[in-house]
Design a protein around this motif. Structure first.
Motif, short mmCIF file in Angstrom:
data_model
loop_
_atom_site.label_atom_id
_atom_site.label_comp_id
_atom_site.label_asym_id
_atom_site.label_seq_id
_atom_site.Cartn_x
_atom_site.Cartn_y
_atom_site.Cartn_z
N GLY A 86 0.56 -1.04 0.47
CA GLY A 86 0.03 -0.26 0.01
C GLY A 86 0.40 1.21 0.28
N ASN A 87 2.10 1.32 -0.45
CA ASN A 87 2.72 2.16 -0.12
C ASN A 87 2.69 2.86 -1.58
OD1 ASN A 87 3.64 0.68 2.02
ND2 ASN A 87 5.70 0.34 0.86
N SER A 88 2.06 2.79 -3.11
CA SER A 88 2.31 3.41 -4.43
C SER A 88 0.73 2.15 -4.66
CB SER A 88 2.96 3.59 -4.52
OG SER A 88 3.06 3.61 -6.06
N TYR A 89 0.17 3.76 -5.41
CA TYR A 89 -1.07 2.66 -6.03
C TYR A 89 -0.99 2.34 -7.61
CZ TYR A 89 -3.90 4.47 -2.00
OH TYR A 89 -4.00 4.69 -0.53
N LEU A 90 0.33 3.10 -7.54
CA LEU A 90 0.42 3.13 -9.32
C LEU A 90 2.02 3.73 -9.26
CD1 LEU A 90 0.13 2.94 -12.43
CD2 LEU A 90 -0.87 5.16 -12.28
#
Length: 319
Positions: A86-90
């Motif tokens: 969950g540190n980035s979505y894309l």
């Protein structure tokens, strides 16, 4: 070459004076050029929305030598783990691919067909299909481009538009750009969602998916051009979301320096601004030509598919 603060300060000053200028800003906003058009040196060439291209007067060769799938997997796994946590979505993961060609950088600039072209002192060339932002009579528009498919695949348009991973990736970037524009403009709306552009390359035709987002700037926007670009960069379509953390992931995962690749360049004509994201990018490094390319990674991405897309984007639009 200017540093960050002076880049945006000079853009504000020239904009307020309505002095036409060329500008170029690197991926991390650390370096750039801001040059009044009357002082633009001959070794900086650019073209915006050119309707014509020069035809190559010789057959050209073009070969690419991408990193191995195994090497790519290491970078992909690092990015994918961040996504799963969950540190980035894309996250936009890019690679440097050595190429060989019998064309010089100047010839590549002359013979390629693209919305935006730049030859910077024969150090690098860019032939980008992607608008960053346009400012016209107080309105600012952005056109993020996310989603690529080989047009020769049967029902290619329907496949790319119905692909769940591609749709999620595009929606994430549109939301990010909408939020970015909301920082510097009012009444932000998505005017056109997921339309198709056709790109003809040296060996195939590609379909790419874009959207159009628009907002209203304040009346003093001419004196704030630099401030606007400072707040919008780096471009969301070539980093990901959330932007700050995703840039940290990119710097951890990529084993080379993007420099001006995925930065922006553009022109202020005295009243309006047009600019491009510097993708489709070839740089000369130690007498070796390097093509930089990549794509967006999501939690649903498959490594081999993303690896093939990265290689697919290594092309020159000469035909």
């Amino acid at each position: 070459m200017l540093t960050t603060h002076s880049i945006f300060e000079q853009m504000n000053e020239l904009g307020a004076e309505k002095v036409p200028f060329f500008f170029m800003i690197d991926f991390l906003k650390e370096h750039g050029e801001v040059i009044p058009l009357v002082n633009l040196p001959e070794d900086i060439q650019f073209s915006m929305h050119a309707e014509k291209q020069e035809f190559a007067n010789k057959n050209f060769s073009f070969d690419k030598y991408p990193i191995s799938l195994e090497e790519y997997q290491k970078q992909f796994k690092l990015v994918h783990n961040h996504l799963k946590f969950g540190n980035s979505y894309l996250t936009n993961l890019t690679c440097a691919t050595p190429i060989t060609t019998n064309l010089s950088l100047e010839e590549i600039y002359k013979f390629t067909k693209a919305k935006y072209k730049l030859n910077y002192k024969n150090q690098f060339v860019c032939f980008s299909p992607e608008i960053f932002v346009k400012i016209t009579e107080g309105k600012i528009s952005s056109y993020p481009m996310k989603g690529t498919i080989d047009a020769s695949i049967p029902n290619a348009k329907q496949i790319i538009l119905n692909d769940e991973k591609e749709a999620a990736e595009h929606a994430t970037i549109v939301d990010l750009i909408r939020n970015d524009l909301s920082l510097i403009s009012n009444n932000v709306t998505v005017k056109n969602y997921r339309f198709i552009d056709e790109l003809i390359t040296n060996d195939k035709t590609l379909l790419q998916v874009s959207s159009e987002i628009e907002g209203d700037l304040n009346d003093d926007y001419l004196s704030q051009i630099g401030t606007i670009f400072d707040q919008l960069l780096p471009a969301g379509s070539i980093c990901g979301a959330p932007k700050k953390k995703t840039v940290e992931i990119i710097l951890e995962a990529e084993n080379y320096n993007r420099n001006f690749y995925t930065g922006v360049f553009g022109v202020f004509d005295g009243s309006n601004v047009d600019s491009a994201v510097m993708i489709r990018f070839i740089e000369s490094e130690n007498n070796q030509l390097i093509f930089k390319s990549g794509g967006g990674i999501t939690a649903k991405s498959e490594c081999e598919s993303e690896y093939n897309e990265m290689i697919q984007k290594v092309y020159v639009p000469i035909y």
